[in-house]
Scaffold this motif. Structure first.
Motif, PDB file in Angstrom:
ATOM      1  N   LEU A  44       5.989  -8.354   1.019  1.00 30.22           N
ATOM      2  CA  LEU A  44       5.725  -8.019  -0.374  1.00 30.22           C
ATOM      3  C   LEU A  44       5.830  -6.531  -0.652  1.00 30.22           C
ATOM      4  N   LEU A  45       6.335  -6.227  -1.842  1.00 23.40           N
ATOM      5  CA  LEU A  45       6.293  -4.884  -2.419  1.00 23.40           C
ATOM      6  C   LEU A  45       5.347  -4.932  -3.602  1.00 23.40           C
ATOM      7  N   ILE A  46       4.391  -4.009  -3.652  1.00 26.03           N
ATOM      8  CA  ILE A  46       3.436  -3.945  -4.756  1.00 26.03           C
ATOM      9  C   ILE A  46       3.763  -2.724  -5.608  1.00 26.03           C
ATOM     10  N   ALA A  47       4.106  -2.947  -6.875  1.00 23.89           N
ATOM     11  CA  ALA A  47       4.394  -1.860  -7.803  1.00 23.89           C
ATOM     12  C   ALA A  47       3.286  -1.790  -8.842  1.00 23.89           C
ATOM     13  N   GLU A  48       2.419  -0.790  -8.703  1.00 24.83           N
ATOM     14  CA  GLU A  48       1.225  -0.644  -9.550  1.00 24.83           C
ATOM     15  C   GLU A  48       0.838   0.833  -9.565  1.00 24.83           C
ATOM     16  N   ASP A  49       0.713   1.431 -10.754  1.00 25.71           N
ATOM     17  CA  ASP A  49       0.489   2.873 -10.819  1.00 25.71           C
ATOM     18  C   ASP A  49      -0.963   3.288 -10.631  1.00 25.71           C
ATOM     19  N   HIS A  50      -1.913   2.376 -10.760  1.00 22.30           N
ATOM     20  CA  HIS A  50      -3.318   2.722 -10.543  1.00 22.30           C
ATOM     21  C   HIS A  50      -3.689   2.493  -9.081  1.00 22.30           C
ATOM     22  N   GLY A  51      -4.020   3.580  -8.388  1.00 21.77           N
ATOM     23  CA  GLY A  51      -4.238   3.501  -6.947  1.00 21.77           C
ATOM     24  C   GLY A  51      -5.311   2.525  -6.526  1.00 21.77           C
ATOM     25  N   ILE A  52      -6.451   2.538  -7.207  1.00 25.49           N
ATOM     26  CA  ILE A  52      -7.550   1.650  -6.821  1.00 25.49           C
ATOM     27  C   ILE A  52      -7.152   0.191  -7.006  1.00 25.49           C
ATOM     28  N   VAL A  53      -6.494  -0.099  -8.122  1.00 25.63           N
ATOM     29  CA  VAL A  53      -6.036  -1.475  -8.374  1.00 25.63           C
ATOM     30  C   VAL A  53      -5.020  -1.893  -7.322  1.00 25.63           C
ATOM     31  N   ARG A  54      -4.093  -1.001  -7.008  1.00 22.29           N
ATOM     32  CA  ARG A  54      -3.062  -1.308  -6.012  1.00 22.29           C
ATOM     33  C   ARG A  54      -3.697  -1.595  -4.646  1.00 22.29           C
ATOM     34  N   GLN A  55      -4.664  -0.783  -4.257  1.00 21.76           N
ATOM     35  CA  GLN A  55      -5.322  -0.979  -2.968  1.00 21.76           C
ATOM     36  C   GLN A  55      -6.070  -2.307  -2.924  1.00 21.76           C
ATOM     37  N   ALA A  56      -6.684  -2.683  -4.068  1.00 20.25           N
ATOM     38  CA  ALA A  56      -7.399  -3.964  -4.122  1.00 20.25           C
ATOM     39  C   ALA A  56      -6.427  -5.130  -3.966  1.00 20.25           C
ATOM     40  N   ILE A  57      -5.274  -5.042  -4.620  1.00 16.57           N
ATOM     41  CA  ILE A  57      -4.272  -6.106  -4.521  1.00 16.57           C
ATOM     42  C   ILE A  57      -3.780  -6.239  -3.085  1.00 16.57           C
ATOM     43  N   VAL A  58      -3.488  -5.104  -2.471  1.00 15.17           N
ATOM     44  CA  VAL A  58      -3.020  -5.111  -1.082  1.00 15.17           C
ATOM     45  C   VAL A  58      -4.064  -5.740  -0.170  1.00 15.17           C
ATOM     46  N   SER A  59      -5.311  -5.358  -0.345  1.00 13.38           N
ATOM     47  CA  SER A  59      -6.382  -5.886   0.505  1.00 13.38           C
ATOM     48  C   SER A  59      -6.513  -7.397   0.373  1.00 13.38           C
ATOM     49  N   ILE A  60      -6.423  -7.897  -0.861  1.00 13.69           N
ATOM     50  CA  ILE A  60      -6.518  -9.335  -1.097  1.00 13.69           C
ATOM     51  C   ILE A  60      -5.373 -10.074  -0.427  1.00 13.69           C
ATOM     52  N   LEU A  61      -4.170  -9.578  -0.599  1.00 16.24           N
ATOM     53  CA  LEU A  61      -2.996 -10.271  -0.070  1.00 16.24           C
ATOM     54  C   LEU A  61      -2.965 -10.256   1.455  1.00 16.24           C
TER      55      LEU A  61
END
Length: 216
Positions: A14-31
């Motif tokens: 997966l590639l995660i494209a999200e400009d808000h760092g905290i949100v991006r980190q949360a998505i990565v952690s969940i996945l």
């Protein structure tokens, strides 16, 4: 919609494209809690998303709609131009019918809102990777509504954007280098297509549908 799991032993990349760092980190952690999913790249803007896609060629890209440098729809279009088989899921807070329509028209295979349960996000990834589309019921309904409405022309969109900021006919004519008679013609067509009777209603409907944004 039934769950679809990977049929291979290789994890889904997966590639995660999200400009808000905290949100991006949360998505990565969940996945990455899922054994069959692995995040290979993270992008903080649309330009970086396109570049990282080319470098990593992920199985699935999760794309936000509102990002700096290049917005999500344009990033999807660029990725799909280079690889028409790219599997992209929009992950966003925006659920207006125009956002949904433009995102899917650009080539996205799924649409997930950020307030969805994490199980839904994981399900979306596996479903799209399995070759199917993923559209929650509320998103599918808004898309169906959008498909029945008449498209605004580019000029009508320009007029509508200026209407949102209170421009009168004279100001509209000057800004667009057209006559006031032509302005009235476009405004009447906008009213007909949006099913409204005045400028205030037109702006309200356009904002609700995502046809215009006051932050542009």
């Amino acid at each position: 919609m039934s769950d679809t799991t990977s049929n291979t032993t290789e994890p889904i990349t997966l590639l995660i494209a999200e400009d808000h760092g905290i949100v991006r980190q949360a998505i990565v952690s969940i996945l990455e809690l899922q054994e069959d999913l692995t995040v290979v790249a993270e992008a903080k803007d649309g330009i970086e998303a396109v570049s990282l896609y080319q470098t990593h060629q992920p199985d699935i890209t999760l794309m936000d709609l509102r990002m700096p440098q290049l917005e999500g729809v344009e990033a999807i279009q660029r990725i799909r131009q280079s690889n028409p088989k790219a599997q992209i899921i929009i992950l966003t807070t925006y659920d207006t019918d125009e956002d949904i329509y433009r995102g899917l028209q650009a080539g996205a295979r799924g649409y997930v809102l950020k307030d969805a349960d994490f199980e839904d996000l994981v399900k979306a990834v596996r479903t799209v990777h399995g070759g199917k589309r993923y559209l929650p019921a509320n998103v599918a309904l808004k898309l169906a509504d959008r498909m029945t409405t008449e498209e605004l022309t580019e000029r009508e969109r320009e007029v509508l954007n200026l209407l949102a900021f209170g421009s009168g006919n004279a100001s509209l004519a000057k800004a667009l280098h057209i006559s006031e008679g032509t302005v009235k013609f476009h405004v009447n067509h906008i009213f007909q297509k949006l099913g409204v009777h005045d400028r205030t209603q037109a702006v309200i409907v356009a904002l609700k549908r995502g046809l215009i944004r006051l932050d542009d």
